[in-house]
Scaffold this motif. Structure first.
Motif, PDB file in Angstrom:
ATOM      1  N   PHE A  77      17.265  24.154  42.507  1.00 43.32           N
ATOM      2  CA  PHE A  77      18.257  23.236  43.070  1.00 43.32           C
ATOM      3  C   PHE A  77      19.667  23.593  42.594  1.00 43.32           C
ATOM      4  CE2 PHE A  77      20.747  19.285  42.817  1.00 43.32           C
ATOM      5  CZ  PHE A  77      20.769  18.955  44.164  1.00 43.32           C
ATOM      6  N   VAL A  78      19.833  23.873  41.314  1.00 44.24           N
ATOM      7  CA  VAL A  78      21.142  24.258  40.774  1.00 44.24           C
ATOM      8  C   VAL A  78      21.616  25.569  41.406  1.00 44.24           C
ATOM      9  CG1 VAL A  78      22.318  25.031  38.667  1.00 44.24           C
ATOM     10  CG2 VAL A  78      20.888  22.991  38.605  1.00 44.24           C
ATOM     11  N   ALA A  79      20.716  26.533  41.571  1.00 44.56           N
ATOM     12  CA  ALA A  79      21.079  27.807  42.211  1.00 44.56           C
ATOM     13  C   ALA A  79      21.505  27.578  43.654  1.00 44.56           C
ATOM     14  CB  ALA A  79      19.910  28.778  42.146  1.00 44.56           C
ATOM     15  N   ARG A 116       7.038  23.324  35.930  1.00 42.25           N
ATOM     16  CA  ARG A 116       7.251  23.114  37.361  1.00 42.25           C
ATOM     17  C   ARG A 116       8.565  22.369  37.605  1.00 42.25           C
ATOM     18  NH1 ARG A 116       2.443  20.198  39.164  1.00 42.25           N
ATOM     19  NH2 ARG A 116       1.266  21.734  38.042  1.00 42.25           N
ATOM     20  N   ILE A 117       8.843  21.349  36.831  1.00 42.50           N
ATOM     21  CA  ILE A 117      10.081  20.576  36.953  1.00 42.50           C
ATOM     22  C   ILE A 117      11.289  21.459  36.631  1.00 42.50           C
ATOM     23  CG2 ILE A 117      11.407  18.662  35.960  1.00 42.50           C
ATOM     24  CD1 ILE A 117       8.740  17.140  35.723  1.00 42.50           C
ATOM     25  N   GLN A 118      11.165  22.297  35.605  1.00 40.81           N
ATOM     26  CA  GLN A 118      12.265  23.203  35.247  1.00 40.81           C
ATOM     27  C   GLN A 118      12.556  24.187  36.384  1.00 40.81           C
ATOM     28  OE1 GLN A 118      10.749  24.886  31.599  1.00 40.81           O
ATOM     29  NE2 GLN A 118      11.804  23.346  30.314  1.00 40.81           N
ATOM     30  N   ILE A 119      11.528  24.721  36.994  1.00 43.46           N
ATOM     31  CA  ILE A 119      11.707  25.672  38.097  1.00 43.46           C
ATOM     32  C   ILE A 119      12.364  24.987  39.292  1.00 43.46           C
ATOM     33  CG2 ILE A 119      10.464  27.082  39.803  1.00 43.46           C
ATOM     34  CD1 ILE A 119       8.509  27.816  37.542  1.00 43.46           C
ATOM     35  N   ILE A 120      11.951  23.792  39.616  1.00 39.02           N
ATOM     36  CA  ILE A 120      12.536  23.042  40.741  1.00 39.02           C
ATOM     37  C   ILE A 120      14.006  22.734  40.456  1.00 39.02           C
ATOM     38  CG2 ILE A 120      12.487  20.826  41.970  1.00 39.02           C
ATOM     39  CD1 ILE A 120       9.404  20.958  41.725  1.00 39.02           C
TER      40      ILE A 120
END
Length: 150
Positions: free
Chosen positions: A20-22, A12-16
């Motif tokens: 954000f980076v995108a 979940r943290i990786q997806i968030i």
């Protein structure tokens, strides 16, 4: 069981973070793409006080100074634009709008090169009562503009 819970939390943290980076990258790319499409408005007084760089494209407006309109043999036209406080010479190659004339409001897009505004586009008022808002604001600031009476 505890390992599966930590794995879901990490995912979940990786997806968030990826989202954000995108978002940051896409905002940066949009801003970069629009950079060349934004033309800031300057009055003749602002151009004389702080001349912009020769590669900067901007808009300038005011009144076409009386007695300065010179039509050459080719499509090149020279004139001066004033806001009542400063005068900037303008050179334009092309066909001028029908209502363009001395003592009339205009806005031009172009660059300031060697003390002359090299216009690539000229816009003129389209009827007797209209003058672009930016031109009215700069003329009011120098005390030249008088409200038309109806």
């Amino acid at each position: 069981m505890a390992g599966l819970k930590n794995l879901k939390k990490t995912r979940r943290i990786q997806i968030i973070l990826l989202a954000f980076v995108a978002l940051v990258i896409s905002t940066g790319l949009i801003g970069y793409a629009l950079k060349d499409g934004i033309n800031y408005y300057r009055s003749p007084t602002e151009v004389v006080a702080e001349p912009p760089s020769e590669d900067e494209v901007f808009r300038m407006g005011g009144l076409v100074a009386d007695g300065t309109l010179v039509r050459g043999q080719s499509e090149t036209v020279t004139f001066s634009v004033t806001d009542g406080a400063a005068v900037v010479p303008v050179s334009y190659t092309g066909v001028l709008p029908d209502l363009f004339g001395e003592n009339q409001g205009m806005i031009g897009t172009g660059s300031y090169v060697n003390g002359t505004f090299q216009a690539t586009e000229i816009l003129a008022k389209h009827d007797e009562d209209y003058m672009p808002k930016e031109v009215i604001d700069s003329l009011k600031a120098t005390g030249v503009y008088v409200e038309p009476t109806s």
